[in-house]
Design a protein around this motif. Structure first.
Motif, PDB file in Angstrom:
ATOM      1  N   THR A  88      56.912  43.232  67.982  1.00  0.00           N
ATOM      2  CA  THR A  88      57.945  42.770  68.912  1.00  0.00           C
ATOM      3  C   THR A  88      58.560  41.440  68.489  1.00  0.00           C
ATOM      4  N   SER A  89      58.326  41.033  67.252  1.00  0.00           N
ATOM      5  CA  SER A  89      58.811  39.719  66.807  1.00  0.00           C
ATOM      6  C   SER A  89      60.328  39.623  66.776  1.00  0.00           C
ATOM      7  N   ALA A  90      61.030  40.769  66.764  1.00  0.00           N
ATOM      8  CA  ALA A  90      62.490  40.757  66.718  1.00  0.00           C
ATOM      9  C   ALA A  90      63.121  40.983  68.094  1.00  0.00           C
ATOM     10  N   ARG A 126      73.945  39.731  70.725  1.00  0.00           N
ATOM     11  CA  ARG A 126      73.618  38.464  70.071  1.00  0.00           C
ATOM     12  C   ARG A 126      72.527  38.622  69.017  1.00  0.00           C
ATOM     13  N   ILE A 127      71.951  39.815  68.924  1.00  0.00           N
ATOM     14  CA  ILE A 127      70.897  40.058  67.938  1.00  0.00           C
ATOM     15  C   ILE A 127      71.539  40.322  66.580  1.00  0.00           C
ATOM     16  N   ASP A 128      71.079  39.606  65.563  1.00  0.00           N
ATOM     17  CA  ASP A 128      71.613  39.730  64.207  1.00  0.00           C
ATOM     18  C   ASP A 128      70.627  40.535  63.362  1.00  0.00           C
ATOM     19  N   LEU A 129      70.929  41.797  63.144  1.00  0.00           N
ATOM     20  CA  LEU A 129      70.038  42.664  62.384  1.00  0.00           C
ATOM     21  C   LEU A 129      69.875  42.182  60.949  1.00  0.00           C
ATOM     22  N   ALA A 134      66.338  39.814  56.799  1.00  0.00           N
ATOM     23  CA  ALA A 134      66.051  38.745  55.841  1.00  0.00           C
ATOM     24  C   ALA A 134      64.711  38.079  56.145  1.00  0.00           C
ATOM     25  N   ARG A 135      64.386  38.003  57.440  1.00  0.00           N
ATOM     26  CA  ARG A 135      63.152  37.324  57.854  1.00  0.00           C
ATOM     27  C   ARG A 135      61.921  38.209  57.744  1.00  0.00           C
ATOM     28  N   THR A 136      62.051  39.482  58.114  1.00  0.00           N
ATOM     29  CA  THR A 136      60.891  40.368  58.196  1.00  0.00           C
ATOM     30  C   THR A 136      60.814  41.379  57.057  1.00  0.00           C
ATOM     31  N   GLY A 137      61.866  41.454  56.241  1.00  0.00           N
ATOM     32  CA  GLY A 137      61.939  42.465  55.198  1.00  0.00           C
ATOM     33  C   GLY A 137      62.859  43.595  55.624  1.00  0.00           C
TER      34      GLY A 137
END
Length: 327
Positions: A88-90, A126-129, A134-137
């Motif tokens: 759920t980090s995203a 507002r969520i930037d996929l 880039a952050r999680t792979g």
């Protein structure tokens, strides 16, 4: 294979009307409907299409990434999802709005009338996929489920730009889409999910004929309720998989989401589409037998027995090794 699941997170208020909606509707008065149905059951459960699909994938040990917007009341739900294998980090957590609400009444024929309150889902655009990737792979697949329409279009565009295959699942939001939006959401999808009603609505919304739509997607998967599921491709005959029967239906809510979990898990394991659909049908029937979309338990021996009884011994034995690690 890592799957990012976008769409709604919601709290479900599920009621049962001990009668038939059809008997209360007067054909000549449909333009002025004013009805209330006295329900005799109420269940408050966790839900939302993205959370439901991610939950199923989590139980199957696929480590899904949930990409969605939730509200200030999300803490307990967050703990539940993480405990069941969902990353759920995203998830974007609103600082002011509550998690979306799904209020649904089911009659004795399993027909449903529902209302959805968006709540924090309004912040999904507002969520930037791309930033999440880039952050999680970069995920191997992005499922674009029912969500704020702007977010659905944004996620689809971003996934295509990043070269990530898309599973398009517009479901309840089809009614809100215009022709251009509907076309953008499904065009180029590796997988396209609808139910039977949504399939007809999608053709109406896109303005495309069935064969033209099939030429623009990989496989179009249509769930048909008790009749099972069809898998259509432009280059092959339509494949039909019968449903796994049950006489213990408790609540139809979430069965389609469970099918998606099972099907996507099968594809993640590089199974043939028919085999993946059989697992999806097994999960769908499991959910039909419980009230709530995330209250079921996955018992490998039960799934294998269901598949054996419906699709045969060879189908069950083919699925058995992968389910051995699921508990």
């Amino acid at each position: 294979m890592r799957i990012a699941v976008t769409g709604s997170i919601a709290t479900d208020h599920l009621m049962v009307f001990p009668g038939r909606f059809a008997e209360q509707l007067i054909k000549e008065q449909l333009e002025r409907v004013s009805l209330s149905f006295l329900a005799n059951q109420l269940e408050v459960r966790r839900g939302g299409v993205a959370a439901n699909i991610a939950f199923g994938l989590g139980l199957l040990r696929l480590d899904p990434l949930l990409v969605a917007a939730a509200g200030i009341d999300f803490a307990d739900y967050d703990t539940w999802l993480q405990a069941n294998g969902v990353d759920t980090s995203a998830v974007r957590v609103s600082s002011r709005l509550h998690t979306a609400r799904f209020v649904c009444t089911t009659d004795e024929d399993q027909n449903q009338i529902a209302t959805f309150y968006a709540g924090a889902m309004a912040e999904a655009p507002r969520i930037d996929l791309a930033a999440i990737a880039a952050r999680t792979g970069k995920p191997d697949l992005v499922l674009v489920g029912a969500d704020d329409p702007a977010a659905m279009l944004q996620h689809t565009t971003t996934a295509h730009r990043l070269g990530i295959p898309v599973a398009a699942d517009p479901s309840q939001q089809l009614a809100r889409l215009d022709q251009e939006q509907a076309r953008r959401l499904v065009d180029g999808a590796k997988w396209l999910f609808t139910n039977e009603y949504e399939a007809a609505l999608l053709l109406e919304r896109t303005g495309w004929k069935e064969q033209h739509l099939l030429s623009r997607v990989g496989t179009w998967i249509t769930t048909l309720g008790a009749a099972g599921v069809s898998l259509a491709r432009s280059s092959a005959p339509t494949l039909r998989i019968p449903a796994i029967p049950t006489d213990k239906i408790a609540d139809p809510t979430g069965a389609g989401d469970a099918f998606r979990s099972g099907f996507l898990a099968g594809t993640a394991w590089n199974w043939p589409q028919e085999q993946a659909a059989q697992l999806g049908c097994a999960l769908a029937t499991t959910v039909l037998e419980s009230v709530g979309t995330q209250e079921y338990k996955l018992i490998p021996s039960d799934l294998i027995t269901r598949i054996d009884q419906t699709y045969g011994h060879d189908a069950a034995r083919a699925i058995e090794p992968q389910l051995a690690g699921v508990s």
